[in-house]
Design a protein around this motif. Structure first.
Motif, mmCIF file in Angstrom:
data_model
loop_
_atom_site.group_PDB
_atom_site.id
_atom_site.type_symbol
_atom_site.label_atom_id
_atom_site.label_comp_id
_atom_site.label_asym_id
_atom_site.label_seq_id
_atom_site.Cartn_x
_atom_site.Cartn_y
_atom_site.Cartn_z
ATOM 1 N N ASP A 1 -2.813 -2.256 3.373
ATOM 2 C CA ASP A 1 -4.032 -2.801 2.771
ATOM 3 C C ASP A 1 -5.128 -3.080 3.797
ATOM 4 O OD1 ASP A 1 -2.990 -2.715 0.229
ATOM 5 O OD2 ASP A 1 -2.350 -4.810 0.218
ATOM 6 N N GLY A 2 -4.772 -3.665 4.925
ATOM 7 C CA GLY A 2 -5.767 -4.037 5.927
ATOM 8 C C GLY A 2 -6.588 -2.864 6.451
ATOM 9 N N PRO A 3 -5.937 -1.821 6.934
ATOM 10 C CA PRO A 3 -6.710 -0.679 7.433
ATOM 11 C C PRO A 3 -7.564 -0.004 6.363
ATOM 12 C CG PRO A 3 -4.513 -0.624 8.349
ATOM 13 C CD PRO A 3 -4.521 -1.708 7.306
ATOM 14 N N ARG A 4 -7.081 0.021 5.125
ATOM 15 C CA ARG A 4 -7.908 0.624 4.065
ATOM 16 C C ARG A 4 -9.206 -0.152 3.900
ATOM 17 N NH1 ARG A 4 -3.240 2.098 -0.106
ATOM 18 N NH2 ARG A 4 -2.996 -0.137 0.000
ATOM 19 N N LEU A 5 -9.121 -1.474 3.947
ATOM 20 C CA LEU A 5 -10.327 -2.295 3.834
ATOM 21 C C LEU A 5 -11.251 -2.028 5.015
ATOM 22 C CD1 LEU A 5 -12.049 -4.497 2.571
ATOM 23 C CD2 LEU A 5 -10.624 -6.178 3.765
ATOM 24 N N GLN A 6 -10.717 -1.949 6.214
ATOM 25 C CA GLN A 6 -11.537 -1.673 7.390
ATOM 26 C C GLN A 6 -12.206 -0.306 7.279
ATOM 27 O OE1 GLN A 6 -8.653 -2.291 10.489
ATOM 28 N NE2 GLN A 6 -9.284 -4.414 10.768
ATOM 29 N N TRP A 7 -11.483 0.672 6.745
ATOM 30 C CA TRP A 7 -12.040 2.008 6.575
ATOM 31 C C TRP A 7 -13.162 1.996 5.542
ATOM 32 C CZ3 TRP A 7 -12.086 5.369 2.356
ATOM 33 C CH2 TRP A 7 -12.546 6.656 2.642
ATOM 34 N N VAL A 8 -12.988 1.266 4.453
ATOM 35 C CA VAL A 8 -14.039 1.174 3.427
ATOM 36 C C VAL A 8 -15.307 0.564 4.020
ATOM 37 C CG1 VAL A 8 -14.709 -0.046 1.299
ATOM 38 C CG2 VAL A 8 -12.516 1.131 1.415
ATOM 39 N N LEU A 9 -15.142 -0.422 4.880
ATOM 40 C CA LEU A 9 -16.293 -1.087 5.484
ATOM 41 C C LEU A 9 -17.017 -0.207 6.494
ATOM 42 C CD1 LEU A 9 -14.779 -4.647 5.955
ATOM 43 C CD2 LEU A 9 -16.424 -3.901 4.211
ATOM 44 N N ALA B 1 3.111 3.206 11.694
ATOM 45 C CA ALA B 1 4.361 3.846 11.279
ATOM 46 C C ALA B 1 5.239 4.174 12.480
ATOM 47 C CB ALA B 1 4.060 5.107 10.469
ATOM 48 N N ASP B 2 4.652 4.403 13.629
ATOM 49 C CA ASP B 2 5.409 4.674 14.847
ATOM 50 C C ASP B 2 6.014 3.387 15.412
ATOM 51 O OD1 ASP B 2 6.165 6.549 17.061
ATOM 52 O OD2 ASP B 2 4.937 5.126 18.203
ATOM 53 N N ARG B 3 5.275 2.292 15.338
ATOM 54 C CA ARG B 3 5.764 1.019 15.884
ATOM 55 C C ARG B 3 6.909 0.426 15.073
ATOM 56 N NH1 ARG B 3 0.334 0.188 17.278
ATOM 57 N NH2 ARG B 3 -0.139 -0.793 15.291
ATOM 58 N N LEU B 4 6.889 0.598 13.763
ATOM 59 C CA LEU B 4 7.902 -0.028 12.918
ATOM 60 C C LEU B 4 9.322 0.387 13.286
ATOM 61 C CD1 LEU B 4 8.622 -1.870 10.560
ATOM 62 C CD2 LEU B 4 8.287 0.087 9.052
ATOM 63 N N PRO B 5 9.651 1.683 13.339
ATOM 64 C CA PRO B 5 11.035 2.028 13.696
ATOM 65 C C PRO B 5 11.405 1.618 15.120
ATOM 66 C CG PRO B 5 9.716 4.029 13.441
ATOM 67 C CD PRO B 5 8.874 2.879 13.006
ATOM 68 N N GLU C 1 6.858 -4.530 -7.528
ATOM 69 C CA GLU C 1 7.456 -3.202 -7.648
ATOM 70 C C GLU C 1 7.273 -2.406 -6.357
ATOM 71 O OE1 GLU C 1 5.837 -1.334 -11.145
ATOM 72 O OE2 GLU C 1 6.578 -2.945 -12.435
ATOM 73 N N LEU C 2 6.100 -2.518 -5.752
ATOM 74 C CA LEU C 2 5.833 -1.825 -4.494
ATOM 75 C C LEU C 2 6.802 -2.296 -3.409
ATOM 76 C CD1 LEU C 2 3.951 0.067 -2.803
ATOM 77 C CD2 LEU C 2 2.659 -1.998 -2.251
ATOM 78 N N VAL C 3 7.038 -3.590 -3.345
ATOM 79 C CA VAL C 3 7.954 -4.135 -2.340
ATOM 80 C C VAL C 3 9.361 -3.579 -2.553
ATOM 81 C CG1 VAL C 3 9.083 -6.245 -1.512
ATOM 82 C CG2 VAL C 3 6.604 -6.201 -1.843
ATOM 83 N N VAL C 4 9.801 -3.504 -3.799
ATOM 84 C CA VAL C 4 11.132 -2.964 -4.087
ATOM 85 C C VAL C 4 11.221 -1.509 -3.625
ATOM 86 C CG1 VAL C 4 12.709 -2.284 -5.949
ATOM 87 C CG2 VAL C 4 11.649 -4.548 -5.978
ATOM 88 N N VAL C 5 10.221 -0.716 -3.961
ATOM 89 C CA VAL C 5 10.216 0.703 -3.574
ATOM 90 C C VAL C 5 10.178 0.845 -2.052
ATOM 91 C CG1 VAL C 5 8.841 2.828 -3.648
ATOM 92 C CG2 VAL C 5 9.236 1.520 -5.744
ATOM 93 N N MET C 6 9.318 0.061 -1.415
ATOM 94 C CA MET C 6 9.164 0.182 0.036
ATOM 95 C C MET C 6 10.366 -0.382 0.800
ATOM 96 S SD MET C 6 5.114 -0.508 0.407
ATOM 97 C CE MET C 6 5.068 -0.163 2.142
ATOM 98 N N ALA C 7 11.152 -1.241 0.168
ATOM 99 C CA ALA C 7 12.338 -1.798 0.823
ATOM 100 C C ALA C 7 13.523 -0.833 0.771
ATOM 101 C CB ALA C 7 12.719 -3.127 0.178
ATOM 102 N N GLU D 1 7.198 -6.014 2.795
ATOM 103 C CA GLU D 1 5.975 -6.808 2.608
ATOM 104 C C GLU D 1 4.993 -6.582 3.753
ATOM 105 O OE1 GLU D 1 8.009 -10.473 0.098
ATOM 106 O OE2 GLU D 1 7.733 -10.670 2.250
ATOM 107 N N GLU D 2 5.520 -6.529 4.952
ATOM 108 C CA GLU D 2 4.680 -6.299 6.134
ATOM 109 C C GLU D 2 4.036 -4.911 6.075
ATOM 110 O OE1 GLU D 2 5.925 -6.092 10.667
ATOM 111 O OE2 GLU D 2 6.524 -7.978 9.724
ATOM 112 N N THR D 3 4.795 -3.927 5.653
ATOM 113 C CA THR D 3 4.271 -2.571 5.543
ATOM 114 C C THR D 3 3.154 -2.510 4.505
ATOM 115 O OG1 THR D 3 6.412 -1.665 6.198
ATOM 116 C CG2 THR D 3 4.883 -0.160 5.111
#
Length: 88
Positions: free
Chosen positions: A50-58, A73-77, A14-20, A43-45
């Motif tokens: 997820d990755g940075p959130r895990l790094q922040w938790v650690l 978010a700046d690099r993607l566009p 569902e997240l992929v559909v919304v983000m697409a 999917e990449e987004t």
């Protein structure tokens, strides 16, 4: 497969559909490069979120979560739009 795993899979799908949706609108309007795979972008987004959130938790004192999200978010566009511009 456990019920919990199935729920996680459904939520991710569902997240992929919304983000697409936004990259899909950009593709339909001609704002994104022709070869852009909107599902791949979504999917990449999700993975980038997820990755940075895990790094922040650690290590929240060392890791600038908002800054990392903004940089991604700046690099993607820049990589998928025809104008190749980032965030304002």
């Amino acid at each position: 497969m456990a019920v919990g795993e199935d729920g996680v899979r459904r939520a991710y799908a569902e997240l992929v559909v919304v983000m697409a949706a936004s990259p899909q609108r950009a593709a339909e309007s001609g704002e994104s490069k022709e070869a852009t795979d909107v599902t791949e972008v979504a999917e990449e987004t999700g993975a980038v979120m997820d990755g940075p959130r895990l790094q922040w938790v650690l290590d929240p004192r060392r890791f600038d979560l908002a800054g990392r999200f903004r940089a991604c978010a700046d690099r993607l566009p820049r990589s998928i739009t025809t104008r190749a511009t980032g965030l304002p």
